[in-house]
Design an enzyme around this catalytic site. Sequence first.
Site, PDB file in Angstrom:
ATOM      1  N   SER A   1       0.839  -1.196   0.000  1.00 28.00           N
ATOM      2  CA  SER A   1       0.000   0.000   0.000  1.00 28.00           C
ATOM      3  C   SER A   1       0.877   1.250   0.000  1.00 28.00           C
ATOM      4  O   SER A   1       1.630   1.488  -0.931  1.00 28.00           O
ATOM      5  CB  SER A   1      -0.973  -0.041   1.183  1.00 28.00           C
ATOM      6  OG  SER A   1      -1.976   0.927   1.053  1.00 28.00           O
TER       7      SER A   1
ATOM      8  N   ASP B   1      -9.046  -4.478  -6.263  1.00 24.21           N
ATOM      9  CA  ASP B   1      -8.698  -3.627  -5.125  1.00 24.21           C
ATOM     10  C   ASP B   1      -9.786  -2.573  -4.918  1.00 24.21           C
ATOM     11  O   ASP B   1     -10.068  -1.783  -5.815  1.00 24.21           O
ATOM     12  CB  ASP B   1      -7.349  -2.943  -5.391  1.00 24.21           C
ATOM     13  CG  ASP B   1      -6.760  -2.301  -4.144  1.00 24.21           C
ATOM     14  OD1 ASP B   1      -7.529  -1.974  -3.223  1.00 24.21           O
ATOM     15  OD2 ASP B   1      -5.528  -2.134  -4.094  1.00 24.21           O
TER      16      ASP B   1
ATOM     17  N   HIS C   1      -7.481  -5.447  -1.754  1.00 15.88           N
ATOM     18  CA  HIS C   1      -6.275  -4.738  -1.320  1.00 15.88           C
ATOM     19  C   HIS C   1      -5.298  -5.667  -0.610  1.00 15.88           C
ATOM     20  O   HIS C   1      -4.093  -5.551  -0.762  1.00 15.88           O
ATOM     21  CB  HIS C   1      -6.678  -3.588  -0.399  1.00 15.88           C
ATOM     22  CG  HIS C   1      -5.570  -2.616  -0.130  1.00 15.88           C
ATOM     23  ND1 HIS C   1      -4.914  -1.937  -1.124  1.00 15.88           N
ATOM     24  CD2 HIS C   1      -4.981  -2.220   1.036  1.00 15.88           C
ATOM     25  CE1 HIS C   1      -3.985  -1.153  -0.601  1.00 15.88           C
ATOM     26  NE2 HIS C   1      -4.012  -1.307   0.713  1.00 15.88           N
TER      27      HIS C   1
END
Length: 918
Positions: free
Chosen positions: A787, A861, A895
């Site tokens: 991330s 995502d 994610h």
Amino acid sequence: MSGSSSKLLGFSRLSSCCALPRRGAASHWMSRRISSSNSGFLLGFFSGKSYNNNKVLWVGLQSLPPISSPFLILSPPRSPSRRTTSSSLFLRSISASSTSNGSSTTSSTTGTSGDGYELPVQEIMEIVDAPPSPVLSFSPKRDEILFLQRRSLPPLAEFARPELKLAGLRIDPAYNGRSRMSFYTGISIRKLLEEGALGPERFISGLPEGSKINFVSWSPDGQHLAFSIRTVDQEEEPSSLLSLWVADVSTGYARELIGPPQYGLNTTFGSYSWVDDTTLVVCTIPELRGTAPKKPLIPAGPKIQSNEQKLLIQNRTYQDLLKDKHDEDLFDYYATTQLVLVSIHGEAQPIGPAAVYTSVDPSPDANFLLIESVHRPYSYIVPCGRFPKKVELWRRDGEFVKEICDLPLAEDIPIAFNSTRKGRRGIDWRSDKPSTLYWVETQDGGDPKVDVSPRDIVYAEEAGTDTEPQIIAKTDLRFGGIVWGDETLALVYESWYKTRCTRTWCFSPGDLSRVPRLLFDRSYEDVYSDPGSPIMRRTSLGTYVLAQFQNSAGRNSLLLSGGGATPDGNIPFLDLYDIETSEKQRIWESDKEKYYEKFTALMSDKLDMDLRVDDLKILISRESQTQPPQYYLRSWPDQRETQITDFPHPYPQLANLKKEIIRYERSDGVQLTATLYLPPAYEPAKDGPLPMLMWAYPREFKSKDNAGQMRGSPNAFAGIGSTSPLLWLARGFAILDGPTMPIIGEGEEEANDRYVSQLVASAQAAVDEAVRRGVAHPKRIAIGGHSYGAFMTANLLVHAADLFCCGIGRSGAYNRTLTPFGFQSEERTLWEARETYIEMSPFMLADRITKPLLLIHGEDDNNSGTLTIQSERFFSALKGQGALCRLVLLPLESHGYQGHESVMHCLWEMDRWLQKFC
């Protein structure tokens, strides 16, 4: 973007204060609401982080991390080539060829499809597939313990089920609930005897074979368990809707209360709430709703959005939003709920009209229901949490009492931190009263840029009466919550992001003429000054209030539980805090030399009895570098201890790993820390420097001193998640985990205006320290992150390429112009900070990346700010510059990666990259 996301769903976060356990809905809706096992304490292992150093309290659990059952390891078939294949799924990857020494020679100009999912080496697989410990849940009376069994990583086929992406939610249309829910596989109960010993294990019986269990909660009196059941899908048969079951705790026998075809559960927002010991209010699918709306073959017209009124509307890059009228109809179809009042004997009575109910919360005395719902007009630019919201008060039988508020669509909430919705918000029950409501109303229009005093006002009123709301508190900062005690004591929290200030006030709800007193006024970044959070006790109403003890002077005191951050590491504690004098008396703290211990739960809060320190009994967890967390009962006055659990080491092959929290200094004087892990049996003098994987995540600070504080404990157990960098200890790597990368903006300075220079300085200091210690080879150091850590990785390969041999970025964002209305802690828009946005974007400097870079991203995502297109576009830019790079898109993954095939292939890709270039 979020960082290391929590592994568990169903959390509720309150700023700068402890959460307030109370009876309520067993819901997976992530909001201010306390949910699920709210009449007891739910314990387990998870990898979570604090947010801006505020307390994060686990207050509920409905779906679990995709990890193995403690009794069964699920592994895919293995072949000599260590490959698994799937007829319906495939991996798309694009690679660049390289020479044996890792230098780039040519760049692939065509995409190549992989021929299946790969498996990593045995050493890594054995750790990932290690059986976990069960989750523990204590009964309200603390005399029974649930052991909730879990399974391994789910097969990817479970994520291939049909899924609707509507209004920020992902819905499984077959189950009529949130998609990708994990589940428990079994439940057992053990009696907690007086001296801490456990009685014989008894299993919940009567369940259908292969049941998938969710939303487990105790009845307020602890005599029953409620939970939902999904049965195993059968080939060529439709998936079952969820049914609600109840189990008798004394016998362990379970039976269905309600279920399809008449009452299938609708868990899109909630599931059920205990109203009293024998009654539940349940969210069900309307019986006569018909079939789902079908998408028209021919569009009714163009999709039009307009701002002809010239409104100022700024929003971050939300995912899975409604797109057209058909989506609106689908959202109504799957989210509309019929509430049903159900007794534990099976009698069911529908109450109220069907609507899109998002929350149902019984009053502590069980006479009223606080009902929240959303309604049209819907929005195509914000998720359902900003839709028009109506809050109503009903009697428990469904009789309408009054409308508390009806808030309009909130598309125009400012993007700055501390922004909020206009109108009444945070409407809730006082936990110390039978049926008193309270809420907060902003005085600045929800805009933190408006200077006004007070900024928030808190009101309260008795339910079912015609009295005017009473002002009970005012705050000059943004209201952060109330923790109730009784008529003489409650705590109010307020905070402000710009200054990182947090304040705690005490006041007397029963005597508002008394001036509130400030207890704590500090920076929430300053972990050394954290006084701790107050311990709660259970009431006869089934709610939780401040636990008050008498100290040696006979005055009321709170019991504060703190993390105990010190320059030598975290040393958790319990302090007796005198409310009148602010004097503290430490009655317990963690062992400093060998163990890391934490307070977990108060076990001596007998109903309607005064609390005395000499009668104190608490549950603590204890762990060390080599021993996983175990639970112990600790009793006063002699502080006798009894061990409750004895979980095995999850990965004994790494039991003797070496862990050290190291300290070093950045070139500008900022103190930095990192956790250095070394493989078992490694000896620097004998074995020499190792290849090293450095895994990090930057954070923003307002103070150099606070940025340099020690966080973490050298004695904490090394938990290894399914995609953890610590897996490479089994491959002989040194791991520098979490080296601090503080991005500091003191005073009026914006931290990101010096993002690149501070990032590079932090990385340089970390590399220099690892090399100085002789544990890392200077030419064999890889950098990686997930991330915002992936964003960091790409920036370091642009601006500090000489430090690293290669990089790995997972689920990152690389072009900040694609997130123009703020990202991470950046409050300014692209047009307000154009140079900063561009300078921070590695996409803009793709031509400067000369070291091998592996990009991994989930194709689905849904995290705000990390659209999959970020990795796709960045790879295209790199390939266009002839860079040595590889892009791996994981089908059906979001994610974080959960499917067994996806996780294993991700690890194979990372291991291949590290072996090849590091």
